[in-house]
Write a protein that holds these residues in place. Structure first.
Motif, mmCIF file in Angstrom:
data_model
loop_
_atom_site.group_PDB
_atom_site.id
_atom_site.type_symbol
_atom_site.label_atom_id
_atom_site.label_comp_id
_atom_site.label_asym_id
_atom_site.label_seq_id
_atom_site.Cartn_x
_atom_site.Cartn_y
_atom_site.Cartn_z
ATOM 1 N N LEU A 195 0.823 -1.216 0.000
ATOM 2 C CA LEU A 195 0.000 0.000 0.000
ATOM 3 C C LEU A 195 0.853 1.260 0.000
ATOM 4 O O LEU A 195 0.335 2.352 -0.230
ATOM 5 C CB LEU A 195 -0.907 0.015 1.241
ATOM 6 C CG LEU A 195 -2.001 -1.053 1.316
ATOM 7 C CD1 LEU A 195 -2.687 -0.997 2.675
ATOM 8 C CD2 LEU A 195 -3.012 -0.862 0.195
ATOM 9 N N PHE A 196 2.155 1.110 0.243
ATOM 10 C CA PHE A 196 3.036 2.270 0.360
ATOM 11 C C PHE A 196 4.274 2.104 -0.520
ATOM 12 O O PHE A 196 5.396 1.938 -0.022
ATOM 13 C CB PHE A 196 3.432 2.475 1.826
ATOM 14 C CG PHE A 196 2.248 2.652 2.733
ATOM 15 C CD1 PHE A 196 1.632 3.883 2.858
ATOM 16 C CD2 PHE A 196 1.727 1.571 3.436
ATOM 17 C CE1 PHE A 196 0.520 4.049 3.680
ATOM 18 C CE2 PHE A 196 0.622 1.724 4.265
ATOM 19 C CZ PHE A 196 0.008 2.965 4.384
ATOM 20 N N PRO A 197 4.103 2.151 -1.843
ATOM 21 C CA PRO A 197 5.226 1.941 -2.768
ATOM 22 C C PRO A 197 6.378 2.914 -2.563
ATOM 23 O O PRO A 197 7.543 2.562 -2.786
ATOM 24 C CB PRO A 197 4.576 2.133 -4.146
ATOM 25 C CG PRO A 197 3.126 1.881 -3.929
ATOM 26 C CD PRO A 197 2.834 2.366 -2.546
ATOM 27 N N GLU A 198 6.056 4.130 -2.121
ATOM 28 C CA GLU A 198 7.095 5.150 -1.969
ATOM 29 C C GLU A 198 8.123 4.775 -0.903
ATOM 30 O O GLU A 198 9.243 5.301 -0.896
ATOM 31 C CB GLU A 198 6.464 6.509 -1.638
ATOM 32 C CG GLU A 198 5.672 6.568 -0.350
ATOM 33 C CD GLU A 198 4.236 6.082 -0.469
ATOM 34 O OE1 GLU A 198 3.482 6.236 0.506
ATOM 35 O OE2 GLU A 198 3.873 5.556 -1.547
ATOM 36 N N MET A 199 7.780 3.877 -0.007
ATOM 37 C CA MET A 199 8.727 3.478 1.035
ATOM 38 C C MET A 199 9.956 2.772 0.456
ATOM 39 O O MET A 199 11.017 2.765 1.085
ATOM 40 C CB MET A 199 8.053 2.546 2.051
ATOM 41 C CG MET A 199 7.045 3.217 2.950
ATOM 42 S SD MET A 199 6.364 2.073 4.198
ATOM 43 C CE MET A 199 7.824 1.710 5.185
ATOM 44 N N PHE A 200 9.830 2.188 -0.718
ATOM 45 C CA PHE A 200 10.912 1.386 -1.275
ATOM 46 C C PHE A 200 11.912 2.183 -2.101
ATOM 47 O O PHE A 200 12.998 1.686 -2.398
ATOM 48 C CB PHE A 200 10.335 0.255 -2.123
ATOM 49 C CG PHE A 200 9.558 -0.748 -1.317
ATOM 50 C CD1 PHE A 200 10.194 -1.838 -0.767
ATOM 51 C CD2 PHE A 200 8.199 -0.574 -1.092
ATOM 52 C CE1 PHE A 200 9.490 -2.767 -0.002
ATOM 53 C CE2 PHE A 200 7.483 -1.493 -0.339
ATOM 54 C CZ PHE A 200 8.124 -2.586 0.207
#
Length: 248
Positions: free
Chosen positions: A8-13
């Motif tokens: 749900l949080f692609p930006e974390m990667f």
């Protein structure tokens, strides 16, 4: 290897996977990483991915439909690859170096990152191949654990570390903790590098390194010695270490 992440949080990667070894591995084509947001596989106008648990209780549970559709889309796009679907969750099997080596043998890994109070149990029952935990504690979501596993697995892929034998020197690869490493200057604050490392005698250096690996393991993780094959040389070195510890 192709690595897919359902989160749900692609930006974390972007940060952790966009630097250092993992970035070089992607730039050289050794691995490719794609992140899929299950919100893109919802059919309602609000893109709802969670709901309250049946039976009552605190928090919200991730719905099965968006996860199922996201995984199906990733699988169908690469149907011929030998793959493993992994759920990151506290209730999974403990991750270790042996598991990293095993996962590195696949052509595609698909990581599902849970969030909130977890994912509907039908995903675990019918979609994944296995669940993995990185320790006996709970973090906010599966994203950070997935990053840890991806990093450890990537090190096992030939060429990622550059040196052909690089990963084999890591702690746990051969069942032992790694031996101490030193570099210049030879003396710092009165602390000196062991003479054997400057001797140029490769046989003595290898013996010293094996002994120090055994020493570190005996002192910090003696449980690891129970699960490895002890050679006659290892037995000799362990006896030397125990005599030294006893002041002999």
């Amino acid at each position: 290897m192709r690595i897919d992440i359902i989160s749900l949080f692609p930006e974390m990667f972007a940060g952790p996977l966009g630097h250092s070894m993992l970035k070089r591995a992607q730039d050289s084509g050794l691995i490719s990483v794609q992140v899929t947001n299950p919100r893109n596989f919802t059919y309602d106008k609000h893109h709802i991915v969670d709901d309250s648990p049946f039976g009552g209780g605190n928090g919200m549970v991730m719905k099965p439909e968006p996860i199922f559709r996201a995984v199906k889309n990733v699988v169908n796009a690469n149907i011929s690859l030998r793959k493993r679907i992994v759920l990151m969750c506290p209730g999974g099997s403990a991750f270790d170096q042996a598991k990293a080596r095993e996962l590195a043998g696949y052509e595609q890994l698909i990581f599902i990152c849970g969030h909130y109070e977890g994912i509907d149990a039908r995903i675990r029952e019918h979609v994944i191949d296995e669940a993995i935990s990185i320790g006996d504690y709970v973090v906010t979501g599966g994203e950070l654990p997935a990053m840890v596993v991806i990093d450890a697995v990537a090190r096992m892929i030939p060429g990622v570390l550059g040196a052909a034998e690089g990963a084999k020197l890591d702690s746990f690869y051969n069942g032992l903790l790694e031996y101490p490493q030193y570099t210049r200057p030879r003396e710092f604050n009165g602390w000196v590098v062991p003479d054997v490392l400057l001797s140029g005698d490769h046989a003595k250096i290898e013996r010293w390194r094996r002994k120090e690996s055994l020493r570190a393991t005996l002192e910090r993780r003696p449980d690891l010695l129970d699960n490895m094959e002890i050679t006659p040389l290892d037995n000799q070195l362990l006896q030397e270490i125990k005599l030294e510890q006893a002041g002999g």
